[in-house]
Design a protein around this motif. Structure first.
Motif, PDB file in Angstrom:
ATOM      1  N   LEU A  75       0.811  -1.210   0.000  1.00  0.00           N
ATOM      2  CA  LEU A  75       0.000   0.000   0.000  1.00  0.00           C
ATOM      3  C   LEU A  75       0.848   1.265   0.000  1.00  0.00           C
ATOM      4  O   LEU A  75       0.366   2.326   0.355  1.00  0.00           O
TER       5      LEU A  75
ATOM      6  N   VAL B 258      -5.274   3.674  -4.445  1.00  0.00           N
ATOM      7  CA  VAL B 258      -6.336   3.262  -3.522  1.00  0.00           C
ATOM      8  C   VAL B 258      -7.013   4.485  -2.901  1.00  0.00           C
ATOM      9  O   VAL B 258      -8.235   4.533  -2.769  1.00  0.00           O
ATOM     10  N   THR B 259      -6.223   5.487  -2.563  1.00  0.00           N
ATOM     11  CA  THR B 259      -6.789   6.701  -1.964  1.00  0.00           C
ATOM     12  C   THR B 259      -7.718   7.412  -2.937  1.00  0.00           C
ATOM     13  O   THR B 259      -8.690   8.036  -2.530  1.00  0.00           O
TER      14      THR B 259
ATOM     15  N   VAL C  53     -12.255  -0.686  -3.252  1.00  0.00           N
ATOM     16  CA  VAL C  53     -11.101  -1.559  -3.397  1.00  0.00           C
ATOM     17  C   VAL C  53     -11.531  -2.993  -3.160  1.00  0.00           C
ATOM     18  O   VAL C  53     -12.436  -3.274  -2.359  1.00  0.00           O
TER      19      VAL C  53
ATOM     20  N   ILE D  70      -9.866  -6.961  -2.583  1.00  0.00           N
ATOM     21  CA  ILE D  70      -8.641  -7.631  -2.181  1.00  0.00           C
ATOM     22  C   ILE D  70      -8.660  -9.077  -2.669  1.00  0.00           C
ATOM     23  O   ILE D  70      -9.427  -9.895  -2.146  1.00  0.00           O
TER      24      ILE D  70
ATOM     25  N   LEU E  13      -5.333  -4.868   6.337  1.00  0.00           N
ATOM     26  CA  LEU E  13      -6.500  -4.150   6.849  1.00  0.00           C
ATOM     27  C   LEU E  13      -6.071  -2.867   7.559  1.00  0.00           C
ATOM     28  O   LEU E  13      -6.731  -1.827   7.443  1.00  0.00           O
TER      29      LEU E  13
ATOM     30  N   LEU F 169      -5.261  -0.288   4.959  1.00  0.00           N
ATOM     31  CA  LEU F 169      -6.469   0.258   4.345  1.00  0.00           C
ATOM     32  C   LEU F 169      -7.155   1.245   5.274  1.00  0.00           C
ATOM     33  O   LEU F 169      -7.673   2.272   4.824  1.00  0.00           O
ATOM     34  N   ASN F 170      -7.176   0.946   6.537  1.00  0.00           N
ATOM     35  CA  ASN F 170      -7.767   1.881   7.485  1.00  0.00           C
ATOM     36  C   ASN F 170      -7.036   3.217   7.470  1.00  0.00           C
ATOM     37  O   ASN F 170      -7.648   4.271   7.566  1.00  0.00           O
TER      38      ASN F 170
ATOM     39  N   ARG G 267      -8.016   5.099   4.426  1.00  0.00           N
ATOM     40  CA  ARG G 267      -9.397   5.571   4.521  1.00  0.00           C
ATOM     41  C   ARG G 267      -9.483   6.897   5.250  1.00  0.00           C
ATOM     42  O   ARG G 267     -10.432   7.656   5.068  1.00  0.00           O
TER      43      ARG G 267
ATOM     44  N   LEU H 227     -14.718  -0.917   0.884  1.00  0.00           N
ATOM     45  CA  LEU H 227     -14.132  -2.224   0.635  1.00  0.00           C
ATOM     46  C   LEU H 227     -15.203  -3.125   0.039  1.00  0.00           C
ATOM     47  O   LEU H 227     -16.169  -3.473   0.708  1.00  0.00           O
TER      48      LEU H 227
ATOM     49  N   LEU I 290     -13.445  -1.036   8.683  1.00  0.00           N
ATOM     50  CA  LEU I 290     -13.502  -0.852   7.233  1.00  0.00           C
ATOM     51  C   LEU I 290     -14.918  -1.007   6.716  1.00  0.00           C
ATOM     52  O   LEU I 290     -15.329  -0.325   5.786  1.00  0.00           O
TER      53      LEU I 290
END
Lengths: 251, 170
Positions: free
Chosen positions: A117, A125-126, A131, A133, A149, A152-153, A156, A164, B21
């Motif tokens: 990432l 991704v931003t 997205v 996975i 994860l 990704l958080n 976010r 997601l 998420l």
């Protein structure tokens, strides 16, 4: 991890369903292009767009035999291969790319990114709406899920609207108990609905498809595997709003 | 349980990360759900070297109410770093200082201050124009966490920033 295979065949499934689809190779290794066209290494592509504001999107588009399916090769890797660009440095250009794709009528833009990432992948991704996975069904891959994860958080925080779509188990080997157990473990760990029902098996057909530069559904024996990706497309489509979306793939 | 996986990670941590998420959609009635987020003028992140402050910020005085301290810090940044305003956002999204200051960037501070506990808020610096940066700085005050948003022509240096934060913390 199967992300390029999933990206190619999922994009093909969307295109077959009549959705104007743009498949973008945002991996400096150029796996998408190398899977589908011999000229990929010479084509102007995504990374060229990031570094040269004078390049219009139209120069990057590689049409296919399907009217609804087009590609963008990765282009020249440059400093992205060494990861020296830094996270966020090209977010604006990535967003510009996605706006240009949407303005040209692409309803789905699938972006196959490099693993991890950081760097450009983080920017992609931003910038995206959602997205997905692809996760290889084997113990080592599943053990890396927490880091994924967590990353990704963090992203976010910069794009609160990033959603997601889900986790897709790939390279599942039904004849190896550890692979099945890894898939089961992931389903037990994650909330209901976060892991797609559709699972992508490891299959020699993908190797044959890659050898011929085709999506697996284009092979003579490819119908059953094509149906798997049609099913995955259906699961994803059910989670997407009706307006055009920009989705990224990574592993 | 699957020992080849579960023995290697904390299932509860994974579930917390996954749950955060999954919980992304702004609630209906959320006054901030339609915020534009990154606008057309957003340029991206920056990795510029920070310019030194003209002078060190004064040492903190006897503790005073947070709004007073925020006002003092805003005035000092305007004088020392040519800052174009300061706002502060508390958990839940309330703008507790500078509500009329750059409202187009409040979304960034909200996202940071409401970041899940598993991903602690980190300082962020965005280039928002040719000579403009937005600094988003998490601060732990006696009243709880807040995120400051400061618009400056140059990135704020770490040393000067630490002195600024001390004025707001207890």
């Amino acid at each position: 991890m199967g992300k390029t295979t999933v990206a190619i065949n999922l994009a093909h499934a969307f295109a077959r369903a009549g959705t104007r689809t743009l498949l973008v190779d945002a991996d400096p290794q150029g796996s998408v292009g190398l899977s589908l066209t011999r000229q990929s290494r010479r084509l102007t592509g995504f990374f060229d767009y990031l570094t040269d504001p004078s390049i219009p999107l139209d120069r990057l588009i590689v049409p296919t035999r399907m009217e609804t399916f087009a590609l963008v090769a990765c282009g020249q890797g440059g400093d992205y291969e060494s990861g020296s660009a830094g996270a966020g440095a090209h977010l604006s250009r990535v967003r510009s790319f996605l706006h240009a794709a949407a303005s040209r009528g692409y309803e789905v833009c699938l972006i196959d990114t490099a693993a991890g990432l950081f760097g450009v992948t983080g920017d992609v991704v931003t910038a995206c709406d959602s997205v997905m996975i692809p996760q290889q069904a084997e113990p080592l891959g599943i053990r890396s899920v927490p880091k994924l994860l967590e990353g990704l958080n963090r992203l976010r925080v910069m794009n609160p609207r990033l959603s997601l779509l889900g986790v897709c188990l790939t390279m599942l080997q039904h004849d190896i108990p550890e692979s099945l157990e890894a898939g089961t473990a992931l389903r037990q760990l994650l909330p209901p609905g976060m892991v797609f029902h559709t699972e992508i098996p490891r299959d020699g057909l993908f190797v044959k498809a890659s050898a011929r530069g085709l999506p697996v559904g284009a092979l003579e024996q490819g119908a059953p595997m094509q149906a798997v990706f049609d099913q995955l497309r259906g699961e994803i489509a059910a989670k997407l709003p009706t307006q055009p979306r920009r989705s990224s793939f990574f592993a | 349980m699957n020992d080849s996986v579960h023995a290697w990670l904390d299932p509860e941590e994974v579930r917390r990360l996954a749950a955060s998420l999954a919980d992304h959609a702004p609630a209906s009635g959320d006054p901030h759900r339609d915020e534009p987020g990154f606008g057309t003028g957003f340029v991206g992140f920056t990795h510029d070297e920070p310019a030194p402050l003209a002078a060190a910020l004064p040492a903190p005085t006897v503790a005073s109410p947070l709004p007073e301290r925020l006002a003092r810090v805003a005035a000092e940044l305007s004088r020392e770093a040519s800052a174009d305003g300061l706002f502060a956002v508390a958990p839940g999204g309330e703008v507790i200082f500078g509500a009329s200051v750059h409202p187009e960037f409040h979304f960034g501070a909200r996202a940071l201050v409401d970041a899940p506990a598993t991903t602690p808020a980190r300082r962020a610096r965005w280039r928002i124009g040719p000579d403009r940066h937005l600094e988003l700085i998490p601060v732990q005050t006696r009243s709880g966490p807040v995120v400051l948003g400061i618009v400056v022509p140059h990135a704020l240096p770490t040393v000067g920033l630490a002195a600024l934060i001390r004025q707001l913390e207890d």
